[in-house]
Design a protein around this motif. Structure first.
Motif, PDB file in Angstrom:
ATOM      1  N   ASP A   1      -9.234 -11.405   1.337  1.00 34.35           N
ATOM      2  CA  ASP A   1     -10.328 -10.482   2.349  1.00 34.35           C
ATOM      3  C   ASP A   1     -11.510 -10.069   1.714  1.00 34.35           C
TER       4      ASP A   1
ATOM      5  N   ARG B   1      -4.701  -0.073   7.460  1.00 31.33           N
ATOM      6  CA  ARG B   1      -5.071  -1.540   7.398  1.00 31.33           C
ATOM      7  C   ARG B   1      -5.733  -1.290   5.935  1.00 31.33           C
ATOM      8  N   GLN B   2      -5.540  -2.383   5.304  1.00 29.77           N
ATOM      9  CA  GLN B   2      -5.904  -2.571   3.803  1.00 29.77           C
ATOM     10  C   GLN B   2      -6.530  -4.120   3.715  1.00 29.77           C
ATOM     11  N   TYR B   3      -7.541  -4.287   2.724  1.00 31.56           N
ATOM     12  CA  TYR B   3      -8.103  -5.346   2.357  1.00 31.56           C
ATOM     13  C   TYR B   3      -7.396  -5.965   1.152  1.00 31.56           C
ATOM     14  N   THR B   4      -7.159  -7.161   1.237  1.00 27.22           N
ATOM     15  CA  THR B   4      -6.464  -7.946   0.068  1.00 27.22           C
ATOM     16  C   THR B   4      -7.800  -8.742  -0.827  1.00 27.22           C
TER      17      THR B   4
ATOM     18  N   ASP C   1      -3.186  -3.010  -5.388  1.00 31.04           N
ATOM     19  CA  ASP C   1      -2.838  -2.738  -4.066  1.00 31.04           C
ATOM     20  C   ASP C   1      -4.368  -3.035  -3.358  1.00 31.04           C
ATOM     21  N   GLY C   2      -4.008  -2.962  -2.025  1.00 29.46           N
ATOM     22  CA  GLY C   2      -5.282  -3.387  -0.936  1.00 29.46           C
ATOM     23  C   GLY C   2      -6.108  -2.157  -1.150  1.00 29.46           C
TER      24      GLY C   2
ATOM     25  N   PRO D   1      -8.739  -6.879   7.763  1.00 32.99           N
ATOM     26  CA  PRO D   1      -7.923  -6.357   6.493  1.00 32.99           C
ATOM     27  C   PRO D   1      -6.538  -7.088   6.915  1.00 32.99           C
ATOM     28  N   SER D   2      -5.805  -7.913   5.870  1.00 34.77           N
ATOM     29  CA  SER D   2      -4.761  -8.512   5.988  1.00 34.77           C
ATOM     30  C   SER D   2      -3.242  -7.545   5.874  1.00 34.77           C
ATOM     31  N   GLU D   3      -3.481  -6.431   5.210  1.00 42.36           N
ATOM     32  CA  GLU D   3      -2.187  -5.714   5.063  1.00 42.36           C
ATOM     33  C   GLU D   3      -2.227  -4.377   5.612  1.00 42.36           C
ATOM     34  N   ARG D   4      -1.298  -3.571   5.794  1.00 43.76           N
ATOM     35  CA  ARG D   4      -1.115  -2.429   6.117  1.00 43.76           C
ATOM     36  C   ARG D   4      -0.110  -1.362   5.142  1.00 43.76           C
ATOM     37  N   THR D   5      -0.641  -0.225   5.003  1.00 42.59           N
ATOM     38  CA  THR D   5       0.210   0.581   4.209  1.00 42.59           C
ATOM     39  C   THR D   5       1.584   1.011   4.801  1.00 42.59           C
TER      40      THR D   5
END
Length: 270
Positions: free
Chosen positions: A55, A49-52, A11-12, A40-44
């Motif tokens: 990232d 926002r979360q970092y991959t 997960d991110g 950060p490229s992803e979202r929950t």
């Protein structure tokens, strides 16, 4: 770098965990996001926002270049502009760092001299002091003066000026003071009267020369005149120039002060 695989998760990573992983602050990550340097490229599902891994790789490179001293715009160019010669940019950074190191070393030398000046007063060796001020000069006078005046504004001003004064400049001041003292003895021998134009000119010369050590007001000069007459060491020095110079010197200082509206009987060190 440490990735999410290393952490045992696919997960991110949230901002806080990413900041802790990289050794930066959350505020720093927010700033890099705001300026478009690393976001950060992803979202929950809840919208956080979360970092991959990708990232994190970019962030790891940013941290590495930032710790090497590159500015944010220079880091952006290194990462995003394929025409940039990274080695050349890093050599440029090293050259700038070398200049800064030289500046800091010079600052350290100045701080060292300032510290020594506050502690010692005159930054000349005992031999240099004797050669500069004469055989009858006691190199311990500066230390003795610090014991008496060390906590005053005037000692601080004396030290600040001493820190940048060369041996040649000390010699010039010594020569000027010696010349003045010879002229004081000569004027007394010729019967120059306190309050006369010639006597007042000698007082002004003394105040001008002494102000090279710290700003000397007329009231302060009156206080010095008292000391020149009453202190056994100073009295012996001035009377050694010519008998009676010490009391006469105080008299011409007092009369000059009166001419400028100062009562020498009530003058204080200010």
């Amino acid at each position: 770098m440490v990735s999410m695989v290393d952490l045992g998760t696919g997960d991110g990573l949230a901002v806080g965990a990413t900041a802790e992983l990289l050794g930066v602050t959350v505020r720093t990550l927010h700033h890099w996001d705001e300026i478009g340097l690393a976001s950060p490229s992803e979202r929950t599902p809840a919208g956080y926002r979360q970092y991959t891994d990708s990232d994190l790789e970019r962030l790891d490179r940013i941290v590495a270049y930032r710790r090497s001293g590159l500015g944010l715009e220079a880091v952006r160019e290194v990462l995003d502009d394929t025409t940039v010669d990274v080695s050349a940019r890093l050599r440029e950074q090293r050259a700038q760092l070398a200049e800064r190191i030289e500046e800091l070393q010079e600052l350290d030398r100045r701080l060292e001299r300032m510290t020594e000046a506050h502690e010692r007063g005159i930054l000349l060796t005992d031999q240099e002091q004797t050669e500069t001020f004469g055989d009858d000069w006691d190199p311990q006078r500066s230390a003795a003066a610090r014991d008496v005046w060390g906590g005053t504004t005037q000692w601080a001003q004396f030290a600040e000026r001493s820190a940048s004064r060369t041996r040649e400049q000390w010699q010039e001041l010594s020569s000027a003071m010696s010349s003045l003292q010879r002229d004081l003895g000569d004027a007394l021998g010729r019967g120059v009267l306190p309050g006369s134009a010639e006597a007042n000119a000698l007082v002004e010369r003394h105040r001008e020369i002494f102000s090279n050590f710290f700003p000397l007001t007329r009231q302060m000069q009156v206080c010095l005149g008292r000391m020149f007459e009453s202190d056994p060491g100073f009295a012996a020095h001035y009377n050694g120039i010519r008998a009676g110079v010490a009391p006469w010197f105080r008299q011409i200082i007092d009369e000059s002060a009166r001419a400028h509206g100062i009562d020498p009987d009530t003058a204080t060190w200010r």
